[in-house]
Design an enzyme around this catalytic site. Structure first.
Site, PDB file in Angstrom:
ATOM      1  N   ASP A   1       3.092   1.410  13.900  1.00  0.00           N
ATOM      2  CA  ASP A   1       2.445   0.120  14.153  1.00  0.00           C
ATOM      3  C   ASP A   1       3.305  -0.888  14.903  1.00  0.00           C
ATOM      4  O   ASP A   1       2.774  -1.870  15.397  1.00  0.00           O
ATOM      5  CB  ASP A   1       1.992  -0.553  12.853  1.00  0.00           C
ATOM      6  CG  ASP A   1       0.635  -0.051  12.391  1.00  0.00           C
ATOM      7  OD1 ASP A   1       0.084   0.842  13.034  1.00  0.00           O
ATOM      8  OD2 ASP A   1       0.141  -0.551  11.380  1.00  0.00           O
TER       9      ASP A   1
ATOM     10  N   ASP B   1       0.806  -1.223   0.000  1.00  0.00           N
ATOM     11  CA  ASP B   1       0.000   0.000   0.000  1.00  0.00           C
ATOM     12  C   ASP B   1       0.838   1.271   0.000  1.00  0.00           C
ATOM     13  O   ASP B   1       0.430   2.277  -0.559  1.00  0.00           O
ATOM     14  CB  ASP B   1      -1.006   0.002   1.145  1.00  0.00           C
ATOM     15  CG  ASP B   1      -0.392  -0.277   2.502  1.00  0.00           C
ATOM     16  OD1 ASP B   1       0.838  -0.440   2.596  1.00  0.00           O
ATOM     17  OD2 ASP B   1      -1.160  -0.350   3.482  1.00  0.00           O
TER      18      ASP B   1
END
Length: 740
Positions: free
Chosen positions: A453, A80
C-alpha cells in the site's frame, strides 16, 4: 493517496490485507488453556539482541481505539493485522502488546475486538484471529491482569476475522457491567458466546436469536447501556422483519429492540455508544459492513428507558457522493455531545461530525481542521496536502477531556486537543506489511524498503519517518520489486502497482525517482519483481498477476526506454542478478524445481540444477555479495540449499530444518565470509538466526518477546555494521536488531 488503487485493492489499507501468505504456515496444535505468558530473556549464546521498529508511523488500518473509562490517560488500539497497543500518556506513545506471538500463531496478529473492565482498571481482554477461512486457524482469547504486560491465553473453537469485511465495526467483546467474571464474545459464524470465568471457558449464549448467515458478519457490536446489553447483528437483510439489534436485561433472554430503523441505510449496525447522562444509545448504520463498499448510512439514537427512536443523521448539503457511517463516541462529561464519522466517502473525503445538542445540529470538524503530518510525511501521499482520512470506523473521545478526540484511518491515528489542530498520534504503532528490503553498502541511508500500500521508502534515519515520505514519480500503492546494482549502488529500480506508471529508477541511491520511459503492456496488470545487473546496464522485469499467474519476463538494456520479451525465462519467476558478474542472472522455477541461469546478460536462460523443491512461489533465491555464482535457496519446510557453481549443483544444508528467507551482512571480525541471516528453524522453533561461519552453525537472535507472527517475506542485513539485521513483518512493520 490515489483513490482508485486503494479501492481496487479491496481490503487493505493496512495493506496488509493483501498480505496473506500464499501457503499459510501450519497452525500450532490447539491448547485448551495456556498458562501465563511472561517475558523471556531472549539471550543467545553470543549475547542478547535489542529489537526496535524502523520508524514509519502507522501505515495500517487502525480498527478500534478505546479510552479506559476510569483511568486518565490510558487507551488501547487494535489493528486488522498488526496486533494491539496500549497508549501510555507519560511517554506519549503506543506500546505493542502482542509481539510475543510467533510464527505458528501468525493468524493471531489480527485483533477482532478488545475489552476493558471499568471496575478493574488493570484488566484487558483481546479476541484474536485474522481470518475466518478454512485454511486459517481458530481464534484465541488473551486476558491480562497488568494492562497487557503478561497474558493468559485460551484457544477458541471458532474462527475470527480481524482482516475481513466488517473489521472496523464495533467491539465484539464485552465485560458484563453486572458481573466482571462474565464476558460476551460476538462471532461472525457462530453466534454469541458467553464466559462466566473471565474468558477461560466459553459456550454458546442461550436464547440469543440471531441465526448466522452467509455474509460473514454475525455479531457486529456489543455495548452496555446501564444493565442492558445490546448486540448488533450484521446478517440482517435490512427489512422490518429482519432485526439487526438485539438486547437483554437479564443476560438470558434476548429480544429484538422494538421500533429499530430498517432499510438500506440502516441495514448493518456499525458501532454504538451510550450517553449515560442523557439515557440515549447512539447507533451508526450502513448498507454494508465496510470498510469498503458502503454507499448509504444513517445515525439513530434510542431512548434507553422509553424505547423511542430518533433519526439524527447529519444533514450533508450538496454531497454528491455516497457513503456510510462508522465511528461514534459520546462525551462522558457533556450530555448530548457526540462525534460520528462518515466512511467510504471518497469524492468529498470522510469527515467527523460533532453535535452538542443530541443530534439536532451537527458541525463537520474537517471543515475547520488544520492537519500537521510533519511527523509522518508519507501521509501526503505524494500530493500537496494530506487528506482528513478514509476508512474512519473508530472514533474516541477522552472521558477526562472533551476536546481530546482520536480517530483511526486506513493508515494512522489522528488526534486533537482543541477540535481544530490535528496531527498523527501514532508513535510506537507500526503496522506496515513489508515486501522488500535493501541495505545499501554506501550512502546516507542504511535501508530502503518496499511496502504493501505504501510503495517504496528511503530511510535516512531508522528513528524517524522518512522525510520524503513514500517514493513519488510515480506514486505506488503496493511495491512488487526493488533492486540495486551491486557494483553501482547509486542505481536503484522499483516496480509496483501505480496509477501513473509501474516502474521507476533512481540515480541517487533511492532519494529521488523517475519513471521508466516505457513499460511492457503486462506491467499495468501484473507488475512483478525486477532485477538489475551488477553494473546497472541490464534490467530484467518479471510479471505476476494478483492471482499468481506468471508471464514471460522482459529485458531492457537502455534504462527502461525499450523492452523485449525473454521467452526462455521461466514465467513468473523472480529474477536475481549475480553480484559480481554483470552477465549472469538466475531464476528458480518453482513449477519444475529447476534453477535457470543466463550468462549473456539475461538474453537467454537455460536449465541447470534440477530436482530442487518445487510447487511454492514463495521460495527465495539469494546471492552472497561479492562472489559470483554463490547462491542460497530457501525452500521453506524443505530446508536451505547452497550452490557455489552458479546453480549447476546444490547441496542441502544439514544445519537447519527449514528456511524462509536469507540475507548477508558485514562479516564478523576475523571472518572471511559475510554474516548470514535467515528466518528459519534449526530445530523446532522458527525464528531469526545468524551464522558467522558460512552457515555451518546458527544462533537464534530474536527472543520470546519479539516474534511478530509471520516474517517470511524478506530480510536485509547491514553490509556496514556487523550484527545489524532488518526483518520484514506482515503487519508489524520493519524490525531491526543489533547485538547488545
Amino acid at each position: 493517496m490515489p483513490v482508485s488503487r486503494r479501492t481496487v485493492l479491496a481490503g487493505t489499507a493496512a495493506a496488509a490485507a493483501l498480505s496473506v501468505p500464499a501457503a499459510p504456515p501450519a497452525q500450532a496444535a490447539p491448547r485448551a488453556q495456556a498458562g501465563p505468558t511472561a517475558p523471556a530473556t531472549g539471550a543467545s549464546p553470543t549475547g542478547a539482541y535489542r529489537w526496535r521498529n524502523v520508524v514509519i508511523g502507522g501505515t495500517g488500518f487502525v480498527t478500534g481505539v478505546l479510552f479506559h473509562p476510569t483511568v486518565r490517560g490510558l487507551a488501547y488500539a487494535r489493528t486488522d493485522i498488526g496486533g494491539a497497543y496500549r497508549w501510555d500518556e507519560g511517554p506519549a506513545r503506543w506500546t505493542p502488546l502482542t509481539d510475543h506471538l510467533g510464527w505458528d500463531d501468525w493468524n493471531l496478529l489480527g485483533v477482532e475486538a478488545l475489552a476493558v473492565d471499568p471496575a478493574h482498571p488493570d484488566r484487558l481482554y483481546l479476541a484474536l484471529g485474522t481470518y475466518a477461512q478454512s485454511w486459517a486457524g481458530d481464534g484465541a482469547l488473551l486476558r491480562s491482569e497488568d494492562r497487557g504486560a503478561t497474558w493468559t491465553r485460551t484457544d477458541l473453537a471458532v474462527k475470527l476475522g480481524a482482516n475481513e469485511d466488517g473489521r472496523g465495526t464495533g467491539e465484539r467483546l464485552l465485560v458484563d457491567p453486572r458481573d466482571s467474571d462474565t464476558l460476551w464474545l460476538g462471532t461472525r459464524h457462530d453466534g454469541l458466546l458467553k464466559s462466566t470465568d473471565r474468558g477461560a471457558g466459553w459456550a454458546a449464549a442461550d436464547g440469543f436469536p440471531g441465526t448466522p448467515g452467509a455474509t460473514g458478519q454475525g455479531v457486529t457490536l456489543l455495548v452496555a447501556a446501564g444493565r442492558t446489553l445490546y448486540a448488533g447483528w450484521g446478517d440482517s437483510d435490512g427489512t422490518p422483519g429482519s432485526p439487526n439489534l438485539y438486547c437483554t436485561t437479564d443476560g438470558t433472554t434476548w429480544e429484538a429492540v422494538p421500533g429499530q430503523p430498517s432499510g438500506p441505510a440502516a441495514r448493518i449496525p456499525v458501532r454504538a455508544a451510550h450517553d449515560r447522562h442523557a439515557g440515549e444509545l447512539y447507533v451508526t448504520y450502513a448498507d454494508a459492513p465496510g470498510p469498503n463498499g458502503q454507499s448509504a448510512g444513517s445515525v439513530h439514537k434510542l431512548a434507553v428507558t422509553g424505547g423511542g427512536w430518533t433519526d439524527v443523521t447529519p444533514a450533508v448539503p450538496g454531497a454528491g457522493d455516497t457513503f456510510g457511517y462508522g465511528g461514534v463516541a459520546v462525551d462522558a462529561r457533556r450530555p448530548g455531545t457526540v462525534v460520528v464519522s462518515t466512511n467510504n466517502r471518497w469524492a468529498a473525503v470522510d469527515t467527523l461530525y460533532r453535535t452538542t445538542d443530541g443530534g439536532r445540529t451537527w458541525t463537520s470538524l474537517k471543515d475547520t481542521a488544520v492537519l500537521d503530518v510533519s511527523e509522518t510525511p508519507y501521509l501526503n501521499w505524494g500530493e500537496e496536502r494530506p487528506k482528513f482520512g478514509w476508512w474512519i470506523q473508530t472514533v474516541a473521545v477522552d472521558p477526562y477531556d472533551s476536546r481530546h478526540v482520536l480517530y483511526g484511518t486506513g493508515a494512522t491515528v489522528y488526534g486533537t486537543r482543541d477540535l481544530r489542530h490535528w496531527a498523527p498520534r501514532i508513535r510506537g504503532l507500526e503496522e506496515s506489511s513489508v515486501r522488500q528490503l535493501i541495505s545499501p553498502p554506501t550512502g546516507p541511508a542504511h535501508l530502503i524498503s518496499g511496502l504493501g500500500d505504501l510503495g517504496v521508502m528511503y530511510h535516512e534515519r531508522l528513528t524517524a519517518s522518512p522525510s520524503r515520505g513514500m517514493a513519488t514519480n510515480p506514486v505506488f500503492g503496493t511495491a512488487t520489486g526493488l533492486a540495486q546494482a551491486a557494483a553501482r549502488p547509486s542505481y536503484v529500480v522499483r516496480t509496483g502497482w501505480g496509477d501513473h506508471g509501474n516502474g521507476a529508477f533512481s540515480h541517487d541511491g533511492g532519494r529521488t525517482w523517475k519513471p521508466f520511459a516505457a513499460q511492457p503492456d503486462l506491467a499495468a496488470q501484473a507488475p512483478g519483481p525486477i532485477a538489475v545487473g551488477a553494473d546497472g546496464r541490464v534490467l530484467l522485469w518479471s510479471f505476476v498477476h494478483w492471482d499468481g499467474t506468471g508471464y514471460p519476463a522482459h529485458r531492457s538494456t537502455d534504462g527502461g526506454r525499450t523492452w523485449t520479451e525473454v521467452p526462455t525465462f521461466p514465467a513468473g519467476a523472480t529474477p536475481l542478478a549475480d553480484p559480481a558478474d554483470p552477465a549472469r542472472f538466475y531464476a528458480h522455477d518453482t513449477g519444475s524445481g529447476t534453477l535457470f541461469a543466463s550468462t549473456d546478460g539475461g538474453l537467454t536462460f537455460t536449465g541447470r540444477a534440477g530436482g530442487l523443491p518445487s510447487g511454492d512461489s514463495q521460495f527465495q533465491l539469494a546471492a552472497a555479495p561479492g562472489r559470483s555464482g554463490d547462491l542460497w535457496l530457501s525452500t521453506k519446510g524443505n530446508g536451505l540449499y547452497r550452490s557455489t557453481d552458479g546453480g549447476a549443483s546444490f547441496t542441502r544444508s544439514a544445519s537447519c530444518r527449514a528456511s524462509y528467507t536469507v540475507a548477508f551482512g558485514r562479516a564478523a571480525a576475523g571472518a572471511s565470509y559475510p554474516a548470514v541471516y535467515q528466518v528459519g528453524a534449526t530445530e523446532d522453533v522458527t525464528a531469526v538466526h545468524r551464522s558467522d561461519d558460512g552457515g555451518a552453525s546458527w544462533v537464534r537472535i530474536d527472543d520470546d518477546r519479539h516474534r511478530w507472527g509471520w516474517t517470511g517475506a524478506a530480510l536485509a542485513a547491514d553490509p556496514r555494521i556487523h550484527g545489524r539485521v532488518y526483518v520484514a513483518t506482515n503487519g508489524r512493520g520493519i524490525q531491526y536488531g543489533e547485538p547488545v
